[in-house]
Write a protein that holds these residues in place. Sequence first.
Motif, PDB file in Angstrom:
ATOM      1  N   ARG A 227      53.322  47.811  43.476  1.00  0.00           N
ATOM      2  CA  ARG A 227      54.200  47.126  44.416  1.00  0.00           C
ATOM      3  C   ARG A 227      53.318  46.461  45.470  1.00  0.00           C
ATOM      4  O   ARG A 227      52.468  47.110  46.084  1.00  0.00           O
ATOM      5  CB  ARG A 227      55.184  48.101  45.070  1.00  0.00           C
ATOM      6  N   ALA A 228      53.517  45.164  45.669  1.00  0.00           N
ATOM      7  CA  ALA A 228      52.761  44.434  46.677  1.00  0.00           C
ATOM      8  C   ALA A 228      53.229  44.832  48.068  1.00  0.00           C
ATOM      9  O   ALA A 228      54.363  45.281  48.265  1.00  0.00           O
ATOM     10  CB  ALA A 228      52.920  42.933  46.476  1.00  0.00           C
ATOM     11  N   GLU A 229      52.325  44.661  49.034  1.00  0.00           N
ATOM     12  CA  GLU A 229      52.693  44.980  50.419  1.00  0.00           C
ATOM     13  C   GLU A 229      53.904  44.159  50.850  1.00  0.00           C
ATOM     14  O   GLU A 229      54.801  44.667  51.535  1.00  0.00           O
ATOM     15  CB  GLU A 229      51.511  44.717  51.349  1.00  0.00           C
ATOM     16  N   HIS A 230      53.930  42.908  50.430  1.00  0.00           N
ATOM     17  CA  HIS A 230      55.052  42.026  50.750  1.00  0.00           C
ATOM     18  C   HIS A 230      55.754  41.638  49.447  1.00  0.00           C
ATOM     19  O   HIS A 230      55.118  41.114  48.517  1.00  0.00           O
ATOM     20  CB  HIS A 230      54.555  40.765  51.474  1.00  0.00           C
ATOM     21  N   ASP A 233      55.184  38.441  47.462  1.00  0.00           N
ATOM     22  CA  ASP A 233      53.981  38.253  46.648  1.00  0.00           C
ATOM     23  C   ASP A 233      54.145  38.768  45.214  1.00  0.00           C
ATOM     24  O   ASP A 233      53.184  38.721  44.427  1.00  0.00           O
ATOM     25  CB  ASP A 233      52.791  38.987  47.285  1.00  0.00           C
ATOM     26  N   THR A 234      55.344  39.251  44.866  1.00  0.00           N
ATOM     27  CA  THR A 234      55.538  39.880  43.550  1.00  0.00           C
ATOM     28  C   THR A 234      55.220  38.920  42.408  1.00  0.00           C
ATOM     29  O   THR A 234      54.524  39.279  41.450  1.00  0.00           O
ATOM     30  CB  THR A 234      56.973  40.410  43.407  1.00  0.00           C
ATOM     31  N   ASP A 235      55.736  37.687  42.477  1.00  0.00           N
ATOM     32  CA  ASP A 235      55.496  36.729  41.387  1.00  0.00           C
ATOM     33  C   ASP A 235      54.006  36.429  41.241  1.00  0.00           C
ATOM     34  O   ASP A 235      53.481  36.351  40.118  1.00  0.00           O
ATOM     35  CB  ASP A 235      56.266  35.433  41.637  1.00  0.00           C
ATOM     36  N   ARG A 236      53.312  36.279  42.361  1.00  0.00           N
ATOM     37  CA  ARG A 236      51.866  36.028  42.291  1.00  0.00           C
ATOM     38  C   ARG A 236      51.122  37.232  41.724  1.00  0.00           C
ATOM     39  O   ARG A 236      50.147  37.087  40.991  1.00  0.00           O
ATOM     40  CB  ARG A 236      51.323  35.689  43.686  1.00  0.00           C
ATOM     41  N   LEU A 237      51.627  38.431  42.044  1.00  0.00           N
ATOM     42  CA  LEU A 237      51.004  39.646  41.515  1.00  0.00           C
ATOM     43  C   LEU A 237      51.150  39.685  39.993  1.00  0.00           C
ATOM     44  O   LEU A 237      50.186  39.993  39.274  1.00  0.00           O
ATOM     45  CB  LEU A 237      51.650  40.882  42.144  1.00  0.00           C
ATOM     46  N   ARG A 242      48.685  39.228  34.585  1.00  0.00           N
ATOM     47  CA  ARG A 242      48.694  38.601  33.264  1.00  0.00           C
ATOM     48  C   ARG A 242      47.446  37.765  33.026  1.00  0.00           C
ATOM     49  O   ARG A 242      46.939  37.688  31.899  1.00  0.00           O
ATOM     50  CB  ARG A 242      49.951  37.742  33.113  1.00  0.00           C
ATOM     51  N   ALA A 243      46.938  37.155  34.086  1.00  0.00           N
ATOM     52  CA  ALA A 243      45.748  36.317  33.946  1.00  0.00           C
ATOM     53  C   ALA A 243      44.537  37.129  33.519  1.00  0.00           C
ATOM     54  O   ALA A 243      43.599  36.588  32.909  1.00  0.00           O
ATOM     55  CB  ALA A 243      45.459  35.605  35.270  1.00  0.00           C
ATOM     56  N   HIS A 244      44.553  38.441  33.805  1.00  0.00           N
ATOM     57  CA  HIS A 244      43.438  39.310  33.415  1.00  0.00           C
ATOM     58  C   HIS A 244      43.704  40.024  32.082  1.00  0.00           C
ATOM     59  O   HIS A 244      42.951  40.916  31.696  1.00  0.00           O
ATOM     60  CB  HIS A 244      43.171  40.350  34.518  1.00  0.00           C
ATOM     61  N   ALA A 274      41.618  40.320  44.469  1.00  0.00           N
ATOM     62  CA  ALA A 274      40.995  39.016  44.254  1.00  0.00           C
ATOM     63  C   ALA A 274      41.999  37.887  44.397  1.00  0.00           C
ATOM     64  O   ALA A 274      41.633  36.748  44.743  1.00  0.00           O
ATOM     65  CB  ALA A 274      40.349  38.973  42.862  1.00  0.00           C
ATOM     66  N   ALA A 275      43.278  38.184  44.132  1.00  0.00           N
ATOM     67  CA  ALA A 275      44.334  37.174  44.274  1.00  0.00           C
ATOM     68  C   ALA A 275      44.873  37.122  45.699  1.00  0.00           C
ATOM     69  O   ALA A 275      45.827  36.383  45.975  1.00  0.00           O
ATOM     70  CB  ALA A 275      45.465  37.464  43.295  1.00  0.00           C
ATOM     71  N   GLY A 276      44.262  37.914  46.602  1.00  0.00           N
ATOM     72  CA  GLY A 276      44.701  37.920  47.990  1.00  0.00           C
ATOM     73  C   GLY A 276      45.943  38.749  48.225  1.00  0.00           C
ATOM     74  O   GLY A 276      46.669  38.514  49.197  1.00  0.00           O
TER      75      GLY A 276
END
Length: 317
Positions: A227-230, A233-237, A242-244, A274-276
């Motif tokens: 779970r992202a802090e915000h 940011d879920t979609d970016r997470l 997936r990118a990795h 790395a994705a901020g």
Amino acid sequence: METVTAAGLTRRFGTLTAVQPLTLDLPAGKVIGLVGPNGSGKSTLIRMLMGLIRPSAGAATVLDEPISAPERYLGRVGALVENPAFVPGLSGRANLTSLARLRGLPNARVDAVLQTVGLTGRDREPVKRYSLGMKQRLGIAAALLPDPALLILDEPTNGLDPSGIVEIRSLLAQLATAGRTVLVSSHLLSEIEAICEHLVVIRFGELLYSGPITGLLSAAGQHVDLRAEHDADTDRLVQAIRAHGWQVTGSTAGAVRVSAGAQDAAPINRAAHAAGITLRELSVAQDSLEDVFLAMTGDTEQQLMAARATAAGRGAL
């Protein structure tokens, strides 16, 4: 010893195949879960075993008797199929007494089954005052009247509220200690996971698994929940994961589930960083039996609808 055997058992309704050729052996003296999504052919299979409908092909036995001659075994089978029907103005005891007389059973069986299902003390109230859970208990009591070797319960918690579901689960756990074979159908694995020793999983009429629960659990893996802090940011997470190369198996309400093991926890954390993205939650857990079941049958309504459409296209339910 097997309570139920089937070899190529099939049921078609016109061009629709509700139960595809099915071969299985169900052991005696166990609680067996018959599970699958809605519309998978569970009720059709039960109706064939009860002699209510004839198979289109194949053969089966119940208590060592062919299903083509149900009169040979139905006296040793108790069943609750669909919602139980009773005379609303009569008490629970009166309804059971009438059923016992029709079957030539002693009144002592009425007392015994009322105690088994926990209706003693409420048995003289009219059924119209019973809650849905109490009516289900009364239906199970009726199925138990002949002291059956095989008890078949079709969706016994269907339509119940959470407290009613808990009541019926508790009752099924009690029945599991009585030595008889209990076959319980459900589309929700969580209803019967705690008490079943053996599982039959079908999906749109096709047999996916038949065997001990332990055998199905051997296919279980691990997953990582994030779970992202915000939440924004879920979609970016998800994209970063997936990118990795990791597979995201679920993403709802800010929670992300990744098909990965404990060894991947630190790399996943680094990928997020790395994705901020700062994580406020990261946990590793073993897949449950329900996770394995959903992976086999489809875990979203969209997946199930697509599978149904594919099955319908080839003439299977």
